[in-house]
Design a protein around this motif. Structure first.
Motif, short mmCIF file in Angstrom:
data_model
loop_
_atom_site.label_atom_id
_atom_site.label_comp_id
_atom_site.label_asym_id
_atom_site.label_seq_id
_atom_site.Cartn_x
_atom_site.Cartn_y
_atom_site.Cartn_z
N PRO A 1 30.26 43.91 16.43
CA PRO A 1 30.82 42.99 15.42
C PRO A 1 30.35 43.34 14.02
O PRO A 1 29.21 43.76 13.81
N ASP B 1 41.26 31.94 17.21
CA ASP B 1 40.19 32.16 18.16
C ASP B 1 39.04 32.83 17.42
O ASP B 1 39.15 34.00 17.01
N GLN B 2 37.94 32.12 17.24
CA GLN B 2 36.83 32.65 16.44
C GLN B 2 36.22 33.91 17.04
O GLN B 2 35.57 34.69 16.32
N ARG B 3 36.44 34.16 18.30
CA ARG B 3 35.90 35.39 18.88
C ARG B 3 36.52 36.63 18.22
O ARG B 3 35.92 37.70 18.25
N TRP C 1 27.32 33.48 15.64
CA TRP C 1 28.28 32.55 16.21
C TRP C 1 28.89 31.76 15.06
O TRP C 1 28.32 31.72 13.96
N TYR D 1 33.81 37.49 15.52
CA TYR D 1 32.43 37.89 15.82
C TYR D 1 32.26 38.64 17.14
O TYR D 1 31.14 39.02 17.49
N ASP D 2 33.35 38.88 17.86
CA ASP D 2 33.20 39.52 19.17
C ASP D 2 34.32 40.52 19.42
O ASP D 2 34.90 40.56 20.49
N HIS D 3 34.59 41.35 18.42
CA HIS D 3 35.62 42.37 18.57
C HIS D 3 35.17 43.39 19.61
O HIS D 3 34.15 44.05 19.43
N GLN E 1 45.30 37.03 18.42
CA GLN E 1 44.07 36.26 18.60
C GLN E 1 43.66 35.58 17.30
O GLN E 1 43.25 34.41 17.29
#
Length: 553
Positions: free
Chosen positions: A232, A220-222, A286, A225-227, A215
């Motif tokens: 996060p 993919d920026q997630r 974000w 910030y969205d592990h 990823q």
């Protein structure tokens, strides 16, 4: 016998005989020494003695809700050993040495027979952040004590690693609270003189998340910030340190590809002017949110520690890519030194507006822990070398006796003045010298001033790096409709408009700052036709009101 690393470092770092002789880095190092001497052995050992059913005078370190030492028992001993161990590499101090030995001796006397050295009931090990954060901090501290000459540190770290590498927590260890933090305890243990391949194998088998690496490589920026499975946090950077170590150990490209991709993503969307990381935990994030007000969590000192040490790893792998050292320099000056409050403590979060974080009052936090380690390592960041080459990476008043037979000193007032004088005191043979041209002074794209294979004892090299003004327009979640906000840098330092209310409102042309600002003393700038607002270097601000991004009209 198989080599320990499939991809060895191209550059070596000093592990002694580098002395800071003055300047801001020298003062930061000495402040850290005095901060460490302020620790109380009884308070650090409180939970160890309770665990061993011994008399426990004093009270454990605790501030606010007492999260760190009361909820993560033993972490403060790791904090002290990290700072004292790295400090003793460069400067012998009888009091620090005595404190390290006393702490190690009692930690050993209070540990369990099988080497388990966290002062808790075994049934609590798989709760909170014990197998990852606390184990890592204690492991780092023990190893740093070992490198400082206290062999028992290596032995105690090895015994704890042997316990952990066969513990019942392994199948779900990475799924615990911020579980990814634990990988670095294993890869650093492998790097120690008594490291085992088992340390690295456990890291691969029980911490590696191949899907996450892919990823990250896909940008993919997630991934940042969205592990999933953990809230996060920018401590994902310490995971990247571990993956960089796995790359060196195995040579598998996926690790290096992920590290490089992640560094690029952080710089594009998650890095504030001045080098801080715009993320922490327990907040809404974000890509590009760039929080400013103290109502949000960002610019955590822990993240800067991981950032600096990750970039140091990359510099040692890619010597002539000066970008990594540029990043280190920026973060050391504008986050680490800005976080240090004399010899009293370290700001936890380095806010860019209103006032800085009050938590420097608590000396037993994760950020104080890594602040002591990073300040103790300052001499190591100045020079790197091979058998026939010396890199002068970060300029600070210093003297270095390097293992390749070169002794040199640097005379400078950096970061307050751009003049640098490097004197070669001795050299066993002619060598190549590479002096970094800092990013903020670069004009022609040339990253290093190089003298190839012809440097000898008695040579003197002088350079003047021009200080220029740079402005950065604010974008992010706290934009003000109809207004522009601009940050200002001068030379290597970030500056802030002093005053209240926040954000401060000032008048100048951000496209031509050189026509509006002029230095009026070390770390201070005056603004033309404005007697109400002075600009200070961010690292000099403690509890005064300020705005790094004032409204500019």
């Amino acid at each position: 016998m198989m080599a320990k690393y499939a991809v060895p470092y191209a550059l070596s770092v000093a592990e002694g005989k580098v002395t800071l002789t003055g300047g801001r880095l020298g003062r930061a190092f000495e402040n850290n020494v005095n901060f460490l001497k302020g620790f109380d052995l009884d308070r650090m050992l409180y939970w160890y003695r309770v665990h061993a059913k011994k008399p426990a005078p004093g009270v454990p370190y605790a501030s606010d809700a007492g999260h760190f030492e009361n909820n993560l028992k033993g972490q403060t001993a790791g904090e002290f050993l990290m700072g004292a161990g790295t400090t003793l590499l460069w400067k012998e101090d009888a009091r620090l040495r005595e404190m390290v030995r006393a702490l190690l001796a009692e930690m050993e006397a209070c540990r369990d027979e099988d080497g388990f050295i966290i002062p808790i009931d075994r049934k609590d090990f798989d709760t909170k952040e014990y197998p990852n954060y606390t184990r890592a901090w204690i492991t780092f501290g023990l190893l740093d004590a070992g490198y400082a000459g206290e062999a028992s540190g290596f032995r105690l770290a090895r015994d704890m690693a042997d316990y952990f590498n066969h513990s019942q927590v392994l199948p779900y260890v990475k799924d615990l609270n911020l579980g990814f933090q634990g990988i670095l305890a294993n890869t650093r243990m492998y790097d120690a003189p008594n490291g085992k391949w088992e340390d690295m194998q456990v890291a691969k088998d029980h911490y590696q998340e191949t899907w996450w690496l892919q990823q990250v490589i896909a940008k993919d920026q997630r991934a940042i910030y969205d592990h999933p499975g953990n809230h996060p946090h920018s401590t994902l950077l310490t995971t990247l340190e571990g993956y960089c170590d796995l790359y060196r150990a195995t040579g598998e490209a996926i690790y290096l590809d992920a590290v490089k991709s992640a560094l690029e993503m952080y710089e594009q969307k998650w890095q504030h002017v001045g080098g801080g990381i715009n993320m922490c935990e327990f907040d809404t994030y974000w890509p590009g949110c760039n929080w400013l007000s103290p109502n949000h969590h960002y610019n955590e000192l822990c993240s800067t520690n991981f950032w600096v040490l990750l970039n140091q790893r990359m510099h040692r792998l890619e010597p002539d890519n000066a970008h990594y050292v540029d990043e280190m320099e920026n973060s050391l000056y504008n986050v680490l030194l800005a976080a240090q409050v004399g010899d009293k403590g370290y700001h936890y979060l380095n806010f860019l507006e209103r006032t800085k974080d009050w938590r420097w009052l608590d000396r037993a936090t994760c950020c104080a822990s890594l602040g002591t380690r990073l300040a103790g390592l300052l001499p190591q960041f100045l020079y790197t070398y091979t058998q026939d080459t010396v890199y002068v990476d970060i300029y600070s008043a210093s003297r270095a006796e390097l293992p390749n037979g070169v002794t040199l000193r640097c005379e400078t007032e950096m970061p307050d003045d751009g003049h640098v004088r490097v004197v070669i005191e001795s050299a066993e043979k002619p060598f190549t010298l590479k002096m970094r041209v800092p990013r903020w002074a670069r004009e022609d794209g040339k990253s290093y001033y190089e003298v190839h294979n012809d440097v000898k004892a008695g040579d003197i090299f002088e350079m003047d790096f021009p200080f220029r003004f740079r402005t950065t327009k604010y974008t992010g979640g706290e934009e003000i409709v109809g207004k522009e906000r601009w940050a200002l840098e001068y030379g290597p330092l970030l500056y802030a408009a002093m005053g209240a209310p926040n954000p401060v409102c000032v008048h100048f042309n951000p496209q031509r700052p050189q026509e509006w600002f002029s230095p009026v003393g070390r770390g201070k700038l005056c603004l033309k036709d404005d007697n109400a607002h002075e600009y200070w270097a961010y690292l000099d601000i403690h509890d005064e009101p300020f705005s790094v991004y004032p409204i500019v009209q």
